[in-house]
Design a protein around this motif. Structure first.
Motif, PDB file in Angstrom:
ATOM      1  N   THR A  20     -13.632   8.378 -19.079  1.00 57.60           N
ATOM      2  CA  THR A  20     -14.336   9.194 -20.068  1.00 57.60           C
ATOM      3  C   THR A  20     -14.777  10.528 -19.470  1.00 57.60           C
ATOM      4  N   LYS A  21     -14.480  11.614 -20.172  1.00 58.21           N
ATOM      5  CA  LYS A  21     -14.841  12.950 -19.702  1.00 58.21           C
ATOM      6  C   LYS A  21     -16.236  13.317 -20.212  1.00 58.21           C
ATOM      7  N   PRO A  22     -16.906  14.283 -19.558  1.00 51.20           N
ATOM      8  CA  PRO A  22     -18.257  14.669 -19.986  1.00 51.20           C
ATOM      9  C   PRO A  22     -18.361  14.978 -21.471  1.00 51.20           C
ATOM     10  N   GLU A  23     -17.413  15.743 -22.007  1.00 51.20           N
ATOM     11  CA  GLU A  23     -17.477  16.132 -23.423  1.00 51.20           C
ATOM     12  C   GLU A  23     -17.178  14.962 -24.369  1.00 51.20           C
ATOM     13  N   GLU A  24     -16.707  13.844 -23.826  1.00 52.46           N
ATOM     14  CA  GLU A  24     -16.387  12.664 -24.632  1.00 52.46           C
ATOM     15  C   GLU A  24     -17.480  11.612 -24.589  1.00 52.46           C
ATOM     16  N   LEU A  25     -18.426  11.756 -23.658  1.00 45.69           N
ATOM     17  CA  LEU A  25     -19.384  10.683 -23.388  1.00 45.69           C
ATOM     18  C   LEU A  25     -20.251  10.324 -24.594  1.00 45.69           C
ATOM     19  N   GLY A  26     -20.813  11.320 -25.259  1.00 43.50           N
ATOM     20  CA  GLY A  26     -21.701  11.042 -26.385  1.00 43.50           C
ATOM     21  C   GLY A  26     -21.032  10.219 -27.468  1.00 43.50           C
ATOM     22  N   ILE A  38     -27.784  -2.265 -30.376  1.00 41.17           N
ATOM     23  CA  ILE A  38     -28.926  -2.534 -29.522  1.00 41.17           C
ATOM     24  C   ILE A  38     -30.179  -2.223 -30.326  1.00 41.17           C
ATOM     25  N   PRO A  39     -31.187  -3.115 -30.327  1.00 38.96           N
ATOM     26  CA  PRO A  39     -32.398  -2.881 -31.117  1.00 38.96           C
ATOM     27  C   PRO A  39     -32.972  -1.487 -30.927  1.00 38.96           C
ATOM     28  N   GLN A  40     -33.512  -0.936 -31.995  1.00 35.48           N
ATOM     29  CA  GLN A  40     -33.993   0.433 -32.002  1.00 35.48           C
ATOM     30  C   GLN A  40     -35.068   0.689 -30.946  1.00 35.48           C
ATOM     31  N   ASP A  41     -35.859  -0.346 -30.622  1.00 38.29           N
ATOM     32  CA  ASP A  41     -36.950  -0.166 -29.671  1.00 38.29           C
ATOM     33  C   ASP A  41     -36.509  -0.336 -28.215  1.00 38.29           C
ATOM     34  N   LYS A  42     -35.220  -0.556 -27.991  1.00 38.27           N
ATOM     35  CA  LYS A  42     -34.703  -0.743 -26.641  1.00 38.27           C
ATOM     36  C   LYS A  42     -33.986   0.518 -26.141  1.00 38.27           C
ATOM     37  N   THR A  43     -34.073   0.742 -24.842  1.00 37.70           N
ATOM     38  CA  THR A  43     -33.308   1.825 -24.239  1.00 37.70           C
ATOM     39  C   THR A  43     -31.822   1.492 -24.282  1.00 37.70           C
ATOM     40  N   ILE A  44     -31.008   2.455 -24.625  1.00 37.39           N
ATOM     41  CA  ILE A  44     -29.557   2.263 -24.582  1.00 37.39           C
ATOM     42  C   ILE A  44     -29.119   2.410 -23.127  1.00 37.39           C
ATOM     43  N   THR A  45     -28.526   1.356 -22.583  1.00 34.83           N
ATOM     44  CA  THR A  45     -28.123   1.344 -21.181  1.00 34.83           C
ATOM     45  C   THR A  45     -26.614   1.173 -21.093  1.00 34.83           C
ATOM     46  N   ALA A  46     -25.999   1.980 -20.247  1.00 37.05           N
ATOM     47  CA  ALA A  46     -24.538   1.925 -20.099  1.00 37.05           C
ATOM     48  C   ALA A  46     -24.157   2.133 -18.641  1.00 37.05           C
ATOM     49  N   MET A  47     -22.910   1.837 -18.329  1.00 35.00           N
ATOM     50  CA  MET A  47     -22.393   2.084 -16.987  1.00 35.00           C
ATOM     51  C   MET A  47     -20.872   2.141 -17.031  1.00 35.00           C
ATOM     52  N   GLY A  48     -20.278   2.588 -15.924  1.00 35.08           N
ATOM     53  CA  GLY A  48     -18.822   2.568 -15.857  1.00 35.08           C
ATOM     54  C   GLY A  48     -18.161   3.854 -15.400  1.00 35.08           C
ATOM     55  N   ILE A  49     -18.850   4.990 -15.574  1.00 32.80           N
ATOM     56  CA  ILE A  49     -18.237   6.256 -15.181  1.00 32.80           C
ATOM     57  C   ILE A  49     -18.712   6.677 -13.786  1.00 32.80           C
ATOM     58  N   ASP A  50     -18.000   7.601 -13.177  1.00 37.45           N
ATOM     59  CA  ASP A  50     -18.353   8.102 -11.856  1.00 37.45           C
ATOM     60  C   ASP A  50     -19.177   9.378 -12.019  1.00 37.45           C
ATOM     61  N   LEU A  51     -20.468   9.287 -11.703  1.00 34.89           N
ATOM     62  CA  LEU A  51     -21.360  10.429 -11.877  1.00 34.89           C
ATOM     63  C   LEU A  51     -21.506  11.269 -10.613  1.00 34.89           C
ATOM     64  N   THR A  52     -20.954  10.807  -9.509  1.00 34.81           N
ATOM     65  CA  THR A  52     -21.199  11.478  -8.233  1.00 34.81           C
ATOM     66  C   THR A  52     -20.541  12.854  -8.138  1.00 34.81           C
ATOM     67  N   GLY A  54     -20.970  15.136 -10.269  1.00 39.73           N
ATOM     68  CA  GLY A  54     -21.958  16.083 -10.767  1.00 39.73           C
ATOM     69  C   GLY A  54     -21.583  16.837 -12.019  1.00 39.73           C
ATOM     70  N   GLU A  55     -20.598  16.377 -12.754  1.00 40.75           N
ATOM     71  CA  GLU A  55     -20.129  17.130 -13.915  1.00 40.75           C
ATOM     72  C   GLU A  55     -20.858  16.750 -15.210  1.00 40.75           C
ATOM     73  N   PHE A  56     -21.508  15.578 -15.245  1.00 41.60           N
ATOM     74  CA  PHE A  56     -22.151  15.097 -16.459  1.00 41.60           C
ATOM     75  C   PHE A  56     -23.582  15.625 -16.568  1.00 41.60           C
ATOM     76  N   GLN A  57     -24.011  15.889 -17.823  1.00 39.05           N
ATOM     77  CA  GLN A  57     -25.367  16.364 -18.075  1.00 39.05           C
ATOM     78  C   GLN A  57     -25.928  15.687 -19.319  1.00 39.05           C
ATOM     79  N   ALA A  58     -27.242  15.798 -19.479  1.00 39.50           N
ATOM     80  CA  ALA A  58     -27.911  15.197 -20.627  1.00 39.50           C
ATOM     81  C   ALA A  58     -27.295  15.655 -21.948  1.00 39.50           C
ATOM     82  N   LYS A  59     -26.897  16.909 -22.016  1.00 40.01           N
ATOM     83  CA  LYS A  59     -26.359  17.455 -23.258  1.00 40.01           C
ATOM     84  C   LYS A  59     -25.094  16.723 -23.712  1.00 40.01           C
ATOM     85  N   ASN A  60     -24.380  16.108 -22.758  1.00 41.26           N
ATOM     86  CA  ASN A  60     -23.178  15.352 -23.124  1.00 41.26           C
ATOM     87  C   ASN A  60     -23.522  14.120 -23.959  1.00 41.26           C
TER      88      ASN A  60
END
Length: 214
Positions: A20-26, A38-52, A54-60
């Motif tokens: 998954t590319k940064p512009e595809e993540l959302g 996932i219940p509305q009151d729970k944090t959405i938690t995910a994993m699987g991509i390589d963040l090291t 440094g290309e991903f940002q919150a805006k994605n």
């Protein structure tokens, strides 16, 4: 990281395709969320991509999920990505201090955090969005399932780095109970985490060692 497996088994985690590319993540997260609500009151938690890299940002993430806190763990466990909602809830803004040179909040040119969090000390400051509650029996069952899966692959021993400090006390107790019952199918070696003298010093380390040996 056997105890990290307990946490992973206890949270509802969305698994993002590694490519998954940064512009595809959302949109990728939004689609996974529709398939695995996932219940509305729970944090959405995910994993699987390589963040090291440094290309991903919150805006994605914000582009598709702006109104709920989201945490995405790097596939190697050494970084995570927050969306803006999560940063707001954690109080991570321009004034936040980095734990050290090797653990920090990635920032843009004006010093504002981008959402990327690097290494364990800084990642630990995001823990309140990742809390989960398990009984001692549930912890034992998860640990037993993990131990059996390792054993089935031929492993006879494992070493779990950063596993013997206070936050893992309940998992250590569950492991001890299984060992005392003679139910562990393999050897488990634990170790301490060192994040600088402000986190754990020699005196505290010795105290933890004594308690874990009791």
């Amino acid at each position: 990281h056997m105890f990290a497996g307990v946490a992973e088994a206890s949270m509802e985690i969305l698994y993002v395709d590694q490519k998954t590319k940064p512009e595809e993540l959302g949109n990728a997260l939004k689609k996974l969320l529709e398939e695995n609500p996932i219940p509305q009151d729970k944090t959405i938690t995910a994993m699987g991509i390589d963040l090291t890299l440094g290309e991903f940002q919150a805006k994605n993430i914000d582009s598709a999920i702006p109104d709920r806190p989201v945490i995405v763990f790097s596939m190697d466990g050494h970084a995570l990505l927050l969306n803006t909602k999560a940063m707001d809830q954690l109080g991570i803004g321009k004034a936040v201090k980095d734990p050290g040179d090797h653990s920090y909040y990635e920032r843009d040119k004006d010093g504002t955090p981008t959402g990327l969090v690097i290494e364990i000390p800084a990642m630990k400051q995001c823990q309140k969005l990742m809390e989960y509650d398990l009984s001692m029996e549930e912890r034992q069952q998860i640990l037993m399932d993990l131990a059996k899966s390792y054993s089935a692959l031929g492993y006879t021993s494992i070493s779990d780095a950063m596993s013997a400090d206070d936050e893992n006390a309940q998992d250590l107790e569950a492991l001890k109970i299984l060992d005392q019952k003679g139910q562990l199918p393999l050897r488990v070696s634990t170790s301490f985490r060192y994040c600088g003298e402000d986190v754990i010093n020699a005196e505290k380390t010795l105290d933890l060692m004594k308690r874990n040996l009791e």
